[in-house]
Scaffold this motif. Structure first.
Motif: not given
Length: 544
Positions: A516-520, A524-526
């Protein structure tokens, strides 16, 4: 023709026996592989027996080398015990593990004497101990062949060569009867592969003692493919059977091993536990490879852990003795979860335990097991650079083309494996894998065991350490918060894919929080999450 070696199974005869058995199994390995249908039709019984005897021979040769230095001869007891210990350490697969126990049982008696009556007693002890080591003995297997050899030897008188010859003849007759004892053999039209290997080993014993090789039985033919509907429900490893073979050495006491047997018997089948005096070789077929390894951890100290995914070898029995594949990947991984992942991808995995990285011999063995003309080796650790180079050099001397990709972390190995393409030219494939690994920054979380100075300052026992590219970059107190800080630093220079490998004991919600941290924060990062199982680091991170 070998020289006749005398009236006792003395050290020279044991040495000759090992050499002749290894040569014979080398000649017959592919033929034995081709008839293997039980307990799993994976076409590796001959190879496993060869590797087991190879380890036994190396142990015997080491005893002779130690004595040659001072001009003395090894004691008979030392030689047969080395034979048994080497086989135990190097046992491979179901039949190799049982053969190791047979040799151990023989050594218990032959250490007291090497004449005919002692050999007959040794074969009886070997048969009994091997049967006891198998959780659910099945007739029509190597156990039946060993029992027949022991019965025949007991009635052969006192002359050592005659006892050995009787054991061989009895084993050969029992081998020819195995299709009538086991339906899966009858349907495939073959004898038991493990029993066939034991007959080969006993034939080598006859040759070592008499100087003449016994006449061989009928030549084995390739197993016929079994129809999917042919597998009886009670057969332990039918098409719907366990997915993984798990093998490891275990240092544990007898009581702990008794509990381990009970637990593993509930997890899977084809359970064989051999050894004694604190050292055991454990073999089992399971669906949950991690649980099998975890059971070993609870019992003692497992090492040299090997996990094989049967699906990767499912077509071998139908295809017969396969030619070496053109290319394979061998990867060292820190947990059984990644070992299963590698197996599913068709790679041969070598499991590295905390504090016990695999030696060069284990890496070389994995290269050999890959059975390929070309091998890409992924050490996935800076500590393994030299052992991996030594294994690669030895494999090249044996005619295998090996490329060592200098991966320093498991996540770099995952990145390299993701772009692996066997259809490319070897050099192009290696370049692509090396580039993918080099483009992957790696991090991990660790918990400090004591106060120490680091590149990020002084840490205290219990602090959470965030490492980037091998150096401590963050000192924190909370696992999730430290992981987020490490991710932010790694992604500050850009990135397209974050790989997270969680240990079995990592907090259950950690992966969701980090995803969730990466997505928020990084649109553009999977993110890709793997469960590594029992590994030393709570979390491994890769950024490509």
């Amino acid at each position: 023709m070998p020289e006749k070696l005398g009236r006792d199974l003395d050290p020279a005869a044991v040495r000759a026996w090992c050499a002749l058995a290894l040569d014979a199994l080398g000649r017959e390995r592919e033929e034995i592989d081709a008839i293997n249908v039980y307990p799993v039709a994976d076409g590796d019984t001959g190879t496993n027996l060869y590797l087991t005897v190879e380890a036994a021979r190396q142990a015997v040769e080491a005893v002779f080398a130690a004595h040659e230095a001072d001009g003395t001869a090894p004691a008979p007891a030392d030689t047969v015990r080395a034979l048994a210990h080497g086989a135990l350490i190097g046992a491979r697969g179901n039949s190799g593990t049982i053969l190791a126990q047979l040799l151990r049982g023989m050594a218990e008696v032959l250490a007291r004497g090497g004449d005919g009556p002692h050999l007959a007693e040794a074969l009886r002890t070997a048969s009994a101990s091997a049967r006891q080591a198998v959780a659910h003995p099945v007739e029509g297997t190597i156990l039946s062949v060993a029992a027949a050899a022991a019965r025949a030897a007991s009635g052969a008188g006192s002359a050592l060569p005659a006892v050995a010859r009787a054991a061989y003849d009895g084993a050969l007759a029992a081998l020819e009867d195995t299709p009538g004892q086991l339906d899966v053999l009858a349907r495939a039209g073959v004898v038991d592969a493990g029993g066939r290997g034991l007959v080969t080993v006993l034939g080598a014993l006859v040759e070592a003692l008499s100087g003449e090789a016994p006449a061989k039985g009928p030549r084995a033919r390739r197993a016929a493919p079994l129809p999917h509907t042919a597998a009886a429900p009670q057969e332990p490893c039918a098409a719907s059977g366990p997915a993984y073979e798990v093998i490891y050495l275990l240092e544990a006491d007898d009581d702990a091993v008794a509990r381990l047997r009970a637990r593993l018997d509930g997890l899977g089948d084809s359970l064989v536990v051999v050894g004694g005096d604190g050292l055991w070789n454990v073999h089992v077929h399971v669906d949950d490879a991690g649980a099998a390894v975890e059971a070993g951890v609870e019992a003692g100290r497992p090492y040299r852990i090997r996990v094989t995914h049967f699906a990767a070898d499912a077509a071998k029995s139908a295809a017969g003795p396969a030619e070496p594949t053109q290319r394979a990947v061998v990867a060292v991984v820190p947990g059984e979860g990644l070992a299963a992942l590698c197996a599913e991808a068709g790679a041969t995995a070598v499991l590295a335990l905390p504090g016990r990285p695999p030696a060069s011999g284990e890496l070389l063995d994995a290269i050999r097991r890959a059975h390929a003309r070309e091998v890409v080796l992924l050490p996935n650790s800076a500590e393994l650079r030299h052992p991996a180079a030594a294994a690669a050099e030895q494999a090249r001397a044996e005619g295998v083309r090996v490329a060592l990709v200098p991966t320093r972390a498991a996540v770099q190995g995952i990145a390299a494996l993701a772009v692996h393409e066997p259809g490319r030219r070897f050099d192009e494939d290696v370049v692509a894998m090396t580039a993918a690994a080099g483009a992957t920054r790696y991090g991990e979380l660790a918990v400090a065991e004591h106060q120490s100075f680091t590149s990020a300052g002084v840490c205290q026992a219990g602090d959470v350490l965030g490492l980037i590219d091998g150096d401590v970059a963050v000192i924190g107190h909370d696992l999730a918060e430290t992981a987020r800080t490490v991710l932010d630093r790694m992604l500050s220079g850009g990135g397209e894919l974050v790989t997270l490998v969680l240990a079995a004991d990592a907090p259950p919600a950690l992966a969701d929080r980090l995803e969730r941290h990466v997505r928020d924060r990084y649109l553009a990062v999977d993110t890709c999450v793997y469960h590594g199982g029992r590994q030393q680091a709570p979390l491994l991170i890769g950024v490509e």
